[in-house]
Design a protein around this motif. Structure first.
Motif, PDB file in Angstrom:
ATOM      1  N   LEU A 125      56.544  26.248  40.696  1.00  0.00           N
ATOM      2  CA  LEU A 125      55.311  26.870  40.466  1.00  0.00           C
ATOM      3  C   LEU A 125      55.398  28.248  39.371  1.00  0.00           C
ATOM      4  N   ARG A 126      54.191  28.091  38.804  1.00  0.00           N
ATOM      5  CA  ARG A 126      54.226  29.242  37.794  1.00  0.00           C
ATOM      6  C   ARG A 126      52.803  29.785  38.272  1.00  0.00           C
ATOM      7  N   ALA A 127      52.713  31.155  38.147  1.00  0.00           N
ATOM      8  CA  ALA A 127      51.462  31.964  38.209  1.00  0.00           C
ATOM      9  C   ALA A 127      50.661  31.984  37.066  1.00  0.00           C
ATOM     10  N   TYR A 128      49.261  31.741  37.170  1.00  0.00           N
ATOM     11  CA  TYR A 128      48.555  31.769  35.913  1.00  0.00           C
ATOM     12  C   TYR A 128      47.412  33.130  36.050  1.00  0.00           C
ATOM     13  N   CYS A 129      46.869  33.163  37.336  1.00  0.00           N
ATOM     14  CA  CYS A 129      45.848  34.179  37.380  1.00  0.00           C
ATOM     15  C   CYS A 129      45.803  34.673  39.011  1.00  0.00           C
ATOM     16  N   VAL A 130      45.040  35.603  39.287  1.00  0.00           N
ATOM     17  CA  VAL A 130      44.525  36.059  40.558  1.00  0.00           C
ATOM     18  C   VAL A 130      43.262  36.425  40.478  1.00  0.00           C
ATOM     19  N   ALA A 131      42.865  36.334  41.868  1.00  0.00           N
ATOM     20  CA  ALA A 131      41.447  36.748  42.257  1.00  0.00           C
ATOM     21  C   ALA A 131      41.718  37.867  43.229  1.00  0.00           C
ATOM     22  N   THR A 132      41.027  38.970  43.065  1.00  0.00           N
ATOM     23  CA  THR A 132      40.907  40.057  44.296  1.00  0.00           C
ATOM     24  C   THR A 132      39.731  39.892  44.691  1.00  0.00           C
ATOM     25  N   ALA A 133      39.430  40.299  46.088  1.00  0.00           N
ATOM     26  CA  ALA A 133      38.207  39.996  46.599  1.00  0.00           C
ATOM     27  C   ALA A 133      37.912  41.294  47.872  1.00  0.00           C
ATOM     28  N   GLY A 134      36.576  41.560  47.918  1.00  0.00           N
ATOM     29  CA  GLY A 134      36.521  42.445  48.811  1.00  0.00           C
ATOM     30  C   GLY A 134      35.059  43.078  48.449  1.00  0.00           C
ATOM     31  N   TYR A 135      34.938  44.585  48.579  1.00  0.00           N
ATOM     32  CA  TYR A 135      33.614  45.042  48.453  1.00  0.00           C
ATOM     33  C   TYR A 135      33.927  46.294  47.261  1.00  0.00           C
ATOM     34  N   ARG A 136      32.834  46.354  46.304  1.00  0.00           N
ATOM     35  CA  ARG A 136      32.805  47.287  45.406  1.00  0.00           C
ATOM     36  C   ARG A 136      32.865  48.763  45.880  1.00  0.00           C
ATOM     37  N   ALA A 137      33.610  49.532  45.111  1.00  0.00           N
ATOM     38  CA  ALA A 137      33.441  51.053  45.481  1.00  0.00           C
ATOM     39  C   ALA A 137      32.131  51.518  45.011  1.00  0.00           C
ATOM     40  N   ALA A 138      31.458  52.722  45.607  1.00  0.00           N
ATOM     41  CA  ALA A 138      30.398  52.947  45.332  1.00  0.00           C
ATOM     42  C   ALA A 138      30.252  53.629  44.103  1.00  0.00           C
ATOM     43  N   ASP A 139      31.450  54.098  43.350  1.00  0.00           N
ATOM     44  CA  ASP A 139      31.535  54.870  42.202  1.00  0.00           C
ATOM     45  C   ASP A 139      32.019  53.869  41.032  1.00  0.00           C
ATOM     46  N   ASP A 140      31.893  52.558  41.493  1.00  0.00           N
ATOM     47  CA  ASP A 140      32.650  51.850  40.292  1.00  0.00           C
ATOM     48  C   ASP A 140      31.438  51.670  39.030  1.00  0.00           C
ATOM     49  N   LYS A 141      31.658  52.275  38.217  1.00  0.00           N
ATOM     50  CA  LYS A 141      30.592  52.329  36.949  1.00  0.00           C
ATOM     51  C   LYS A 141      30.299  50.955  36.379  1.00  0.00           C
ATOM     52  N   TYR A 142      31.039  50.086  36.506  1.00  0.00           N
ATOM     53  CA  TYR A 142      30.912  48.626  36.006  1.00  0.00           C
ATOM     54  C   TYR A 142      29.860  47.911  36.672  1.00  0.00           C
ATOM     55  N   ALA A 143      29.629  48.326  37.816  1.00  0.00           N
ATOM     56  CA  ALA A 143      28.689  47.702  38.878  1.00  0.00           C
ATOM     57  C   ALA A 143      27.256  47.741  38.403  1.00  0.00           C
ATOM     58  N   THR A 144      26.948  48.881  37.596  1.00  0.00           N
ATOM     59  CA  THR A 144      25.747  49.116  37.251  1.00  0.00           C
ATOM     60  C   THR A 144      25.338  48.726  35.724  1.00  0.00           C
ATOM     61  N   LEU A 145      26.410  48.452  34.862  1.00  0.00           N
ATOM     62  CA  LEU A 145      26.391  48.031  33.821  1.00  0.00           C
ATOM     63  C   LEU A 145      25.328  46.917  33.558  1.00  0.00           C
ATOM     64  N   PRO A 146      24.669  46.870  32.327  1.00  0.00           N
ATOM     65  CA  PRO A 146      23.839  45.497  32.407  1.00  0.00           C
ATOM     66  C   PRO A 146      24.839  44.350  31.882  1.00  0.00           C
ATOM     67  N   LYS A 147      24.754  43.308  32.356  1.00  0.00           N
ATOM     68  CA  LYS A 147      25.662  42.098  32.134  1.00  0.00           C
ATOM     69  C   LYS A 147      25.665  41.562  30.529  1.00  0.00           C
ATOM     70  N   VAL A 148      26.612  41.392  30.142  1.00  0.00           N
ATOM     71  CA  VAL A 148      26.567  40.969  28.651  1.00  0.00           C
ATOM     72  C   VAL A 148      26.919  39.392  28.318  1.00  0.00           C
ATOM     73  N   ARG A 149      26.052  38.745  27.928  1.00  0.00           N
ATOM     74  CA  ARG A 149      26.797  37.350  27.592  1.00  0.00           C
ATOM     75  C   ARG A 149      25.916  37.028  26.139  1.00  0.00           C
ATOM     76  N   PHE A 150      26.474  36.241  25.309  1.00  0.00           N
ATOM     77  CA  PHE A 150      25.715  35.849  24.237  1.00  0.00           C
ATOM     78  C   PHE A 150      24.452  34.880  24.868  1.00  0.00           C
ATOM     79  N   LYS A 151      23.535  34.717  23.723  1.00  0.00           N
ATOM     80  CA  LYS A 151      22.472  34.327  24.082  1.00  0.00           C
ATOM     81  C   LYS A 151      22.633  32.870  24.449  1.00  0.00           C
ATOM     82  N   HIS A 152      21.685  32.322  25.238  1.00  0.00           N
ATOM     83  CA  HIS A 152      21.772  31.136  26.012  1.00  0.00           C
ATOM     84  C   HIS A 152      21.820  30.041  24.994  1.00  0.00           C
TER      85      HIS A 152
END
Ligand code: FMN
Length: 214
Positions: free
Chosen positions: A180-207
């Motif tokens: 086997l070879r590792a490609y990627c991981v996922a961490t899962a749980g609950y956001r910290a109250a002070d994770d500033k990324y949580a409140t940033l507007p989501k940025v995506r290219f236009k639909h």
């Protein structure tokens, strides 16, 4: 879940940079997410990926060292490593056929045509320019995507991460000995109250820049 609720959850999710280390996903919820890992679709259904749920704190500390020291690796409630087979042979086709026979109550003999089709894909892939190790890696990413969407629907935070050193993961988890070879991981749980990324507007290219109707 309504369409609007689904979009709300997918907007709610974000790549969590800072987890609350004090919060753990309840076992009954985690067991659902673990089941999701095996429900991902894969090309020909061959499932050439394997997932490792890392529970040991020392192993997680060592994996953080080979993950650009990203804190999510040790601080999140759960860590999943998505790996894929480095060598795909017709033996995988045989294993899938055996499993189909077992689950659907059929004989392996009656599945000979199906087996030949699967083996034909594996044997013919190189001539078609398909590198089977990379093909296997792509299936691992599909599992990652399914996992992330499921976590979002369950109101569980997650971060997909490929900022990892596959060779380091190999050393810590003994992956190459398992083929086997590792490609990627996922961490899962609950956001910290002070994770500033949580409140940033989501940025995506236009639909319309991403999706074209023909
Ligand atoms: C395959 C993949 C690898 C990623 N690797 C990392 C990573 O190593 N560390 C990290 O903090 N975020 C990582 N991300 C998160 C992305 O940066 C994030 O998904 C993207 O900026 C979009 O933001 P959003 O998920 O918060 O909407 C990764 C995302 C994907 C899909």
């Amino acid at each position: 879940m309504t369409g609007q609720e689904l979009l709300t959850q997918l907007n709610w999710r974000y790549a969590t940079k800072k987890f609350d280390p004090a919060r753990t996903i309840p076992p009954e919820q985690w067991s659902v997410l673990e089941r999701v890992l095996t429900l991902s679709p894969s090309s020909y259904g061959l499932q050439p990926y394997r997932c490792f749920v890392i529970q040991d704190a020392d192993v997680r500390r060592r994996l953080r060292e080979v993950s650009w020291n990203q804190p999510q690796i040790t601080d999140a409630s759960h860590l999943v490593v998505f790996t894929a087979m480095t060598s795909v042979t017709t033996e995988l086709a045989d294993r899938l056929v055996s499993r189909v026979a077992e689950v659907r109550g059929q004989s392996v003999d009656s599945l000979k045509g199906y087996r030949d089709m699967l083996a034909g894909f594996v044997e013919g892939a190189p001539a078609k320019g398909i590198q089977l190790d990379q093909w296997a890696g792509r299936q691992a990413y599909i599992a990652l995507g399914v996992f992330l969407s499921a976590a979002a629907m369950m109101q569980i935070d997650a971060c997909p991460m490929e900022g990892i050193d596959p060779a380091g993961y190999d050393q810590v988890l003994g992956l190459s000995a398992k083929g086997l070879r590792a490609y990627c991981v996922a961490t899962a749980g609950y956001r910290a109250a002070d994770d500033k990324y949580a409140t940033l507007p989501k940025v995506r290219f236009k639909h319309e820049d991403v999706v074209t109707r023909v």
